[in-house]
Write an enzyme that holds these catalytic residues in place. Structure first.
Site, mmCIF file in Angstrom:
data_model
loop_
_atom_site.group_PDB
_atom_site.id
_atom_site.type_symbol
_atom_site.label_atom_id
_atom_site.label_comp_id
_atom_site.label_asym_id
_atom_site.label_seq_id
_atom_site.Cartn_x
_atom_site.Cartn_y
_atom_site.Cartn_z
ATOM 1 N N GLY A 1 -18.760 -14.533 -20.853
ATOM 2 C CA GLY A 1 -19.269 -15.852 -21.253
ATOM 3 C C GLY A 1 -19.504 -16.709 -20.019
ATOM 4 O O GLY A 1 -19.211 -16.300 -18.890
ATOM 5 N N ASP B 1 -7.173 -15.963 -21.399
ATOM 6 C CA ASP B 1 -7.471 -14.611 -21.857
ATOM 7 C C ASP B 1 -6.613 -14.329 -23.095
ATOM 8 O O ASP B 1 -5.381 -14.440 -23.034
ATOM 9 C CB ASP B 1 -7.123 -13.620 -20.732
ATOM 10 C CG ASP B 1 -7.684 -12.245 -21.003
ATOM 11 O OD1 ASP B 1 -7.763 -11.864 -22.194
ATOM 12 O OD2 ASP B 1 -8.033 -11.552 -20.030
ATOM 13 N N LYS C 1 -1.097 -16.354 -38.388
ATOM 14 C CA LYS C 1 0.053 -16.221 -39.292
ATOM 15 C C LYS C 1 0.995 -17.418 -39.099
ATOM 16 O O LYS C 1 1.424 -18.046 -40.058
ATOM 17 C CB LYS C 1 0.769 -14.901 -38.999
ATOM 18 C CG LYS C 1 1.967 -14.625 -39.906
ATOM 19 C CD LYS C 1 2.263 -13.138 -39.925
ATOM 20 C CE LYS C 1 3.167 -12.667 -38.892
ATOM 21 N NZ LYS C 1 4.471 -12.611 -38.707
ATOM 22 N N TYR D 1 -15.974 0.026 -27.035
ATOM 23 C CA TYR D 1 -16.414 -1.052 -27.929
ATOM 24 C C TYR D 1 -16.284 -0.616 -29.388
ATOM 25 O O TYR D 1 -15.672 -1.314 -30.204
ATOM 26 C CB TYR D 1 -17.866 -1.400 -27.597
ATOM 27 C CG TYR D 1 -18.398 -2.621 -28.319
ATOM 28 C CD1 TYR D 1 -17.938 -3.897 -27.992
ATOM 29 C CD2 TYR D 1 -19.368 -2.504 -29.315
ATOM 30 C CE1 TYR D 1 -18.433 -5.026 -28.646
ATOM 31 C CE2 TYR D 1 -19.858 -3.621 -29.966
ATOM 32 C CZ TYR D 1 -19.390 -4.880 -29.628
ATOM 33 O OH TYR D 1 -19.887 -5.990 -30.285
#
Ligand code: UDP
Length: 317
Positions: free
Chosen positions: A37, A57, A111, A151
């Site tokens: 990005g 991260d 959660k 991926y």
């Protein structure tokens, strides 16, 4: 005011999503490690008082102080092109960990804060599909350890762990498999077919078709994709569901090259290069489930979407 966390919010689709959410009066926390990005994508958003950018991260827990009502997980390299410095081929471990450990950390956060969760998976979970169009109940045809597996299998693991949190903890989570998406703010060096062909056409370079160009893809304009992601997150009908989002308008890559030449008025020649390993031969989403559950279908035609994308690339290349 409710808070939405967008992991991968400095990426191509993530930054469009952040922008849209801000117009809908949400507080947006964008988390990105900037591996693929870019801060440039956030230029106009950072002045908004409801926008926060965290350079972090997700493979590490985000910290105790973060609270969110909704969590979108789009944080992963996504381009398969080994020539691109941003591709997952060149960030294999980051890709595996963002989709495994990263998904785990975000699910734990969801959660803890009782947030609704949306995992962005990919049509790549279908691999080189033996059926077309691809429906959500097709299990796919994936090479489990080839170069694309970081991926493909990363996304498959991300789906498995997300669905486990639905089953084991009753988390309000959904999985969205996005098909090829394009539009303004794509990185010119991303290596995807849309950015490559347009930048090649407007800079009078040859258009590089990989293989014989008979493989197909179906291209969705980014505004349609963002609308679909938002509808899917905010609908309770999608809890525990897997949905395809994409535009079923399927094109052969060679024909797509000619279309880009036409739309840019380019006289560039078309050259043929080697087909990447495990490149899927066809890809077309079946979107009946998204139409039924969230009333979504793409509105922007490929010609309209490419027109806007070409204008964007002319302004940056
Ligand atoms: N492709 C191509 N020329 C390029 C880049 C890609 O012919 O300069 C092909 C690629 O081999 C694939 C298709 O276009 O068949 C779409 O590639 P992309 O990298 O955009 O995404 P994918 O759908 O493979 O993830």
């Amino acid at each position: 005011m409710q808070t939405v966390l967008v992991a991968g919010g400095a990426g191509f689709i993530g930054s469009h999503l952040c922008k849209k959410l801000l117009t809908q009066e949400y507080k947006v926390i964008c988390v990105d490690n900037l591996v693929t990005g870019s801060k440039d994508n956030l230029k106009n958003l950072r002045e908004d008082k409801n926008f926060t950018f965290l350079e972090k991260d997700i493979i590490y827990p985000l910290g105790q102080d973060i609270n969110a009502d909704y969590i979108f997980h789009l944080a992963s390299p996504a381009s398969p092109n080994k020539k691109s410095p941003r591709s997952y081929i060149n960030h294999p471990l980051e890709t595996l960990l963002a989709n495994s450990l990263g998904t785990y950390n975000l699910l734990e956060l969801a959660k803890k804060t009782s947030a609704k969760f949306l995992y962005v998976s990919s049509s790549e979970v279908y691999g080189d599909p033996a059926v077309s169009p691809q429906k959500e109940d097709y299990f796919g045809n994936v090479n489990p350890n080839g170069v694309r597996s970081v991926y493909d299998e990363g996304k498959r693991f991300g789906e498995a762990i997300t669905m486990n949190y639905v089953r084991e903890y009753g988390l309000n989570a959904r999985i969205i498999r996005i098909f090829n998406t394009y539009g303004p703010m794509m990185q010119p060096d991303d290596g995807r077919v849309v950015s490559n062909f347009i930048t090649q056409a407007i800079s009078k370079q040859p258009l590089t078709v990989y293989g014989n160009g008979q493989q197909t893809r179906s291209f969705c304009f980014v505004d349609d994709m963002v609308d679909g992601l938002i509808l899917a997150m905010f609908s309770d009908k999608t809890k525990g569901e897997v949905l395809n989002l994409g535009n079923p308008d399927e094109r052969k890559i060679l024909e797509f090259a000619s279309l880009i030449k036409k739309l840019t008025g380019s006289s560039s020649e078309i050259v043929f290069e080697d087909l990447p390993t495990d490149d899927p031969k066809e890809r077309k989403p079946d979107i009946a489930k998204a139409e039924e559950l969230i009333g979504w279908q793409p509105k922007v035609s490929i010609e309209q979407g490419l027109e806007k994308t070409v204008q964007y690339f002319k302004s940056v290349v």
